[in-house]
Design an enzyme around this catalytic site. Sequence first.
Site, PDB file in Angstrom:
ATOM      1  N   ASP A  60      -2.105  -1.821   6.670  1.00 15.14           N
ATOM      2  CA  ASP A  60      -3.143  -2.093   5.782  1.00 15.14           C
ATOM      3  C   ASP A  60      -4.107  -3.345   6.461  1.00 15.14           C
ATOM      4  OD1 ASP A  60      -5.225  -3.079   3.913  1.00 15.14           O
ATOM      5  OD2 ASP A  60      -4.013  -2.367   2.287  1.00 15.14           O
ATOM      6  N   PHE A  74      -1.355  -5.783  -1.860  1.00 15.64           N
ATOM      7  CA  PHE A  74      -2.602  -5.160  -2.725  1.00 15.64           C
ATOM      8  C   PHE A  74      -3.243  -4.044  -1.577  1.00 15.64           C
ATOM      9  CE2 PHE A  74      -6.980  -4.858  -3.555  1.00 15.64           C
ATOM     10  CZ  PHE A  74      -6.812  -4.886  -5.047  1.00 15.64           C
ATOM     11  N   LYS A 130     -13.748  -3.659   4.606  1.00 16.83           N
ATOM     12  CA  LYS A 130     -14.384  -5.037   4.203  1.00 16.83           C
ATOM     13  C   LYS A 130     -15.531  -5.566   5.450  1.00 16.83           C
ATOM     14  CE  LYS A 130     -11.059  -7.208   1.012  1.00 16.83           C
ATOM     15  NZ  LYS A 130     -11.914  -7.360   0.050  1.00 16.83           N
TER      16      LYS A 130
END
Length: 407
Positions: free
Chosen positions: A228, A143, A257
């Site tokens: 990532d 993702f 995040k």
Amino acid sequence: EVNMNQPMTITRNDFNQWMVPVFAPANFILVRGEGSRVWDQQGKEYIDFAGGIAVNALGHAHPVAIQALTEQAQKLWHIGNGYTNEPVLRLAKQLTDSTFAEKVFFANSGAEANEAALKLARKYGNDSGVEGKNQIVAFNNAFHGRTLFTVTAGGQPKYSQDFAPLPEGIQHVAYNDLDAAAAVINDKTCAVIVEPIQGEGGVLPADAEFLKGLRELCDRHNALLIFDEVQTGVGRTGALYAYMNTEVVPDVLTTAKALGGGFPIGAMLTTDALAKVLTVGSHGTTYGGNPLACAVANAVFGFINTPEVLEGVKARHQQFVAGIEAINAKYPVFSQVRGEGLLIGCVLKDEYAGQAKQVTNLAAEEGLLALVAGTDVVRFTPSLIIPEADIIEGLQRFERAVARLVK
């Protein structure tokens, strides 16, 4: 007559009336948080093991974040990228001092950080003089975000297939399968993008040998290795970044995040040599690197990047795992507990397959916020400084939910 000073009453049904239906939020509305506890409109209290999906790294309303936000709010919010600002340069220095990187590009989200990384890789390949050096290798169940480029790089067709035609030149192979990767990485490859732990894909850690092998393949074929670390970064695994738990250093790292502790901010980190590829005007953003976001991120990142907090994450990991295993001894519903630090996945046994959402719904009824990672994994990504008492109490509530599932 209508008193305009009277605030309107908001209910959960208003979501169905006014919001594009891409989310199916819980049937309660949270209005306040402090530390690792939150309260809904009815005053019901929940312990927060979800952390806003690995975002609220210092919990809710942490004084360090509040002070940074309110101080900066009195000064300068936004000026646009025709000017630089002090908070953005301080944050860039913190990030480069603390990692392999020498240069930073700031964005507002993980998707935008990954978009920047993939665009950097494409331009690097196109500038290289090698004909057709534009292929990107990614992994099944990955993702990387929801923009068209990042959702295509993500390895979950359910998120991308409805938006065809999709960007070309992206190939997917099995995660943790080095032979499969070696079969597709070649001189036409400009980048390999990988999560050191697949978060949305089920809290699945990469094998050390797999990451080492990818590094060697990228070196051999002059391709960029992009990590990532949107979900794994900023202390989540007990290291500042997950690559530090491995012997591998990427060429490009993305982070978001937890970086702003709840304030939206993302960043792409890379080396001097690669940063040169993105020349003036080749990429950009209106809000990226704005003073408000960077001031908060400076405070949050500085607070987390200490031995005490990072060691604390490892200690809390042990506490969580021991607690989950004790629950599982009574109610054997999980086949394994995996992940690192405070990125924890509880994998449901085959006979409970597909019921992760059911578990989190029951947990909410018991006063616990938790996440899923796919249909078979219950995921915990709480505050990195969640108090021990909240872990104990939260796991008690979780046990009640598991007991209800079994019954």
